[in-house]
Design an enzyme around this catalytic site. Structure first.
Site, PDB file in Angstrom:
ATOM      1  NE  ARG A 172      -4.254  -1.485  -0.003  1.00 38.13           N
ATOM      2  CZ  ARG A 172      -4.320  -2.560  -0.802  1.00 38.13           C
ATOM      3  NH1 ARG A 172      -3.310  -2.832  -1.609  1.00 38.13           N
ATOM      4  NH2 ARG A 172      -5.379  -3.327  -0.798  1.00 38.13           N
TER       5      ARG A 172
ATOM      6  CG  ASP B 211       1.565  -2.654  -8.374  1.00 37.33           C
ATOM      7  OD1 ASP B 211       1.466  -2.302  -9.573  1.00 37.33           O
ATOM      8  OD2 ASP B 211       0.690  -3.315  -7.787  1.00 37.33           O
TER       9      ASP B 211
ATOM     10  CD  GLU C 288      -3.111   2.920  -5.253  1.00 41.12           C
ATOM     11  OE1 GLU C 288      -1.914   2.608  -5.169  1.00 41.12           O
ATOM     12  OE2 GLU C 288      -4.035   2.093  -5.391  1.00 41.12           O
TER      13      GLU C 288
ATOM     14  CG  HIS D  23      -3.092  -1.181  -6.920  1.00 43.45           C
ATOM     15  ND1 HIS D  23      -3.384  -0.496  -5.780  1.00 43.45           N
ATOM     16  CD2 HIS D  23      -3.191  -2.493  -6.588  1.00 43.45           C
ATOM     17  CE1 HIS D  23      -3.669  -1.329  -4.799  1.00 43.45           C
ATOM     18  NE2 HIS D  23      -3.551  -2.560  -5.270  1.00 43.45           N
TER      19      HIS D  23
HETATM   20  P1  NAI Z   1      -1.402 -11.162   5.116  1.00 41.14           P
HETATM   21  O1  NAI Z   1      -2.404 -10.662   6.087  1.00 41.14           O
HETATM   22  O2  NAI Z   1      -1.411 -12.599   4.720  1.00 41.14           O
HETATM   23  O3  NAI Z   1       0.078 -10.816   5.641  1.00 41.14           O
HETATM   24  C1  NAI Z   1       0.438  -9.573   6.157  1.00 41.14           C
HETATM   25  C2  NAI Z   1       1.605  -9.795   7.109  1.00 41.14           C
HETATM   26  O4  NAI Z   1       2.052  -8.514   7.551  1.00 41.14           O
HETATM   27  C3  NAI Z   1       1.216 -10.605   8.354  1.00 41.14           C
HETATM   28  O5  NAI Z   1       2.116 -11.675   8.541  1.00 41.14           O
HETATM   29  C4  NAI Z   1       1.302  -9.577   9.476  1.00 41.14           C
HETATM   30  O6  NAI Z   1       1.686 -10.147  10.727  1.00 41.14           O
HETATM   31  C5  NAI Z   1       2.373  -8.659   8.929  1.00 41.14           C
HETATM   32  N1  NAI Z   1       2.411  -7.367   9.613  1.00 41.14           N
HETATM   33  C6  NAI Z   1       1.388  -6.680  10.168  1.00 41.14           C
HETATM   34  N2  NAI Z   1       1.850  -5.553  10.747  1.00 41.14           N
HETATM   35  C7  NAI Z   1       3.189  -5.542  10.549  1.00 41.14           C
HETATM   36  C8  NAI Z   1       4.220  -4.661  10.922  1.00 41.14           C
HETATM   37  N3  NAI Z   1       3.976  -3.549  11.651  1.00 41.14           N
HETATM   38  N4  NAI Z   1       5.497  -4.946  10.555  1.00 41.14           N
HETATM   39  C9  NAI Z   1       5.766  -6.072   9.845  1.00 41.14           C
HETATM   40  N5  NAI Z   1       4.832  -6.950   9.482  1.00 41.14           N
HETATM   41  C10 NAI Z   1       3.553  -6.698   9.819  1.00 41.14           C
HETATM   42  O7  NAI Z   1      -1.546 -10.226   3.842  1.00 41.14           O
HETATM   43  P2  NAI Z   1      -1.071 -10.533   2.343  1.00 41.14           P
HETATM   44  O8  NAI Z   1      -2.141 -11.274   1.629  1.00 41.14           O
HETATM   45  O9  NAI Z   1       0.298 -11.098   2.367  1.00 41.14           O
HETATM   46  O10 NAI Z   1      -1.048  -9.055   1.728  1.00 41.14           O
HETATM   47  C11 NAI Z   1      -0.129  -8.082   2.186  1.00 41.14           C
HETATM   48  C12 NAI Z   1      -0.560  -6.732   1.637  1.00 41.14           C
HETATM   49  O11 NAI Z   1      -0.401  -6.719   0.218  1.00 41.14           O
HETATM   50  C13 NAI Z   1      -2.057  -6.424   1.835  1.00 41.14           C
HETATM   51  O12 NAI Z   1      -2.281  -5.832   3.094  1.00 41.14           O
HETATM   52  C14 NAI Z   1      -2.361  -5.479   0.720  1.00 41.14           C
HETATM   53  O13 NAI Z   1      -2.226  -4.169   1.200  1.00 41.14           O
HETATM   54  C15 NAI Z   1      -1.270  -5.743  -0.317  1.00 41.14           C
HETATM   55  N6  NAI Z   1      -1.811  -6.241  -1.583  1.00 41.14           N
HETATM   56  C16 NAI Z   1      -1.466  -5.598  -2.749  1.00 41.14           C
HETATM   57  C17 NAI Z   1      -1.942  -6.037  -3.972  1.00 41.14           C
HETATM   58  C18 NAI Z   1      -1.555  -5.367  -5.257  1.00 41.14           C
HETATM   59  O14 NAI Z   1      -2.175  -5.628  -6.300  1.00 41.14           O
HETATM   60  N7  NAI Z   1      -0.536  -4.526  -5.279  1.00 41.14           N
HETATM   61  C19 NAI Z   1      -2.859  -7.179  -4.057  1.00 41.14           C
HETATM   62  C20 NAI Z   1      -3.116  -7.834  -2.790  1.00 41.14           C
HETATM   63  C21 NAI Z   1      -2.620  -7.355  -1.599  1.00 41.14           C
END
Ligand code: NAI
Length: 326
Positions: free
Chosen positions: A230, A254, A259, A291
């Site tokens: 994000r 990305d 955005e 994105h």
């Molecule tokens: P997820 O929920 O499986 O993993 C997120 C991880 O971040 C978790 O392990 C969590 O403990 C960790 N986390 C939370 N707070 C943290 C901190 N302060 N410091 C370090 N780690 C921390 O989520 P997932 O599916 O891996 O997605 C991650 C992010 O990717 C989403 O939140 C979303 O914003 C972004 N995303 C972007 C896309 C795109 O098209 N560019 C598409 C899908 C998701």
């Protein structure tokens, strides 16, 4: 159930129409959801929203006043929803927690390789009959240290590819994943030791602008920074200063903090007023995509299928595990 689909594009319609039947009817609106466009949802029972739709307290109150009780997000992140307001209004919110972590992981790697081997420049040069290699010098990924911040679904998928390259993997997360035992270090160590840093954590008050001047100062000179999570994880102005001072050697984005006013639209005939974004585009070592990390056939199929499932679960008052609870 009638569902108003906001920020919808042709590819969204194609995906969702496969699931439309007597129990699910979709009305598609190209408009982004905000306090002005919310009235388009009148007569619907639920809305379907995407990453840049605004689900502020005001918008949620207007939805509630129309009798709308469900928000089905067709994305994983939910930083754009005022969850406290949703709870107070009794609006249920579901998301698609994992439609294709591999899609985002693979785009992350594509950004690393493009920046490193300068494929974007090579493509244009060769089309211009320019086969000179000056300025295209890259580095071996093999042996480099890659730091992943956030090791959830996407972080894990990225780690698997990074390991395949023969890189040294460093990870930081507030919740460690046993699959990556032995790779976790402190954030300070990750900043100090990584040649490449990639962000895979959600946007929330604790992570907003985590990549600021202070964090950047701790990184290696010439670091490659990739953000496919994000935009607001990064303080864009601090990053511009670090590009100017050569602290950052490569930047792949990305996502971008502002955005919502830019991405997903063809603005080629218009002026973009965002000076920070325009400044970022002037650097030769910055690669920006709009994105699109999620944008694969497999991911779109999963998004429409799981979102429809979430809506049907809501209609039959069942829980399918994708509802956000706060
Ligand atoms: P997820 O929920 O499986 O993993 C997120 C991880 O971040 C978790 O392990 C969590 O403990 C960790 N986390 C939370 N707070 C943290 C901190 N302060 N410091 C370090 N780690 C921390 O989520 P997932 O599916 O891996 O997605 C991650 C992010 O990717 C989403 O939140 C979303 O914003 C972004 N995303 C972007 C896309 C795109 O098209 N560019 C598409 C899908 C998701």
């Amino acid at each position: 159930m009638k569902v108003a689909v906001f920020s919808s594009k042709k590819y969204d319609r194609e995906g969702f129409e496969q699931w439309a039947d007597n129990s699910l009817q979709f009305s598609y609106f190209e408009q982004r959801l905000n306090a002005q466009s919310v009235k388009l949802a009148a007569g619907c029972h639920a809305i379907c929203a995407f990453v840049n739709d605004e689900l502020s307290a005001d918008v949620l109150q207007q939805l509630s006043a129309m009798g709308i009780e469900m928000v089905a997000l067709r994305c994983a992140g939910f930083n754009n929803v005022d969850m406290a307001a949703a709870k107070e209004l009794g609006i249920r919110v579901a998301r698609v927690p994992a439609y294709s972590p591999e899609a985002v992981a693979e785009h992350t790697i594509a950004m690393m390789l493009t920046l490193n081997r300068k494929l974007h420049k090579a493509y244009n040069r060769v089309r211009d009959d320019n086969f000179a290699l000056d300025g295209l010098l890259g580095f071996n990924m093999h042996g480099k240290t890659v730091g992943l911040i956030g090791t959830g679904r996407i972080g894990i998928a990225t780690a698997a590819i990074i390991k395949g390259f023969g890189c040294k993997l460093l990870c930081y997360d507030i919740q460690q994943n046993a699959e990556l035992d032995g790779h976790y270090v402190s954030l300070e160590q990750l900043y100090a030791q990584s040649d490449i840093i990639s962000l895979h954590c959600p946007l929330n008050p604790a992570t907003q602008h985590m990549i600021n001047a202070e964090a950047l100062a701790k990184m290696r000179d010439g670091v490659m920074l990739i953000n496919t999570s994000r935009g607001a994880l990064i303080d864009s102005k601090a990053v511009i200063n670090s590009l100017k001072s050569r602290k950052i050697g490569y930047l792949g984005l990305d996502v971008y903090e502002q955005e919502a006013d830019i991405f997903f639209e063809n603005l080629s005939e218009q002026m973009i007023d965002d000076e920070v974004f325009k400044r970022l585009l002037t650097f030769p070592n910055v690669l920006i995509t709009g994105h699109q990390a999620f944008f694969t056939k497999e991911a779109l199929q999963q998004i429409s299928s799981i979102t429809s499932d979430n809506l049907l679960a809501f209609a039959s008052n069942q829980a399918n595990g994708n509802e956000l609870v706060n």
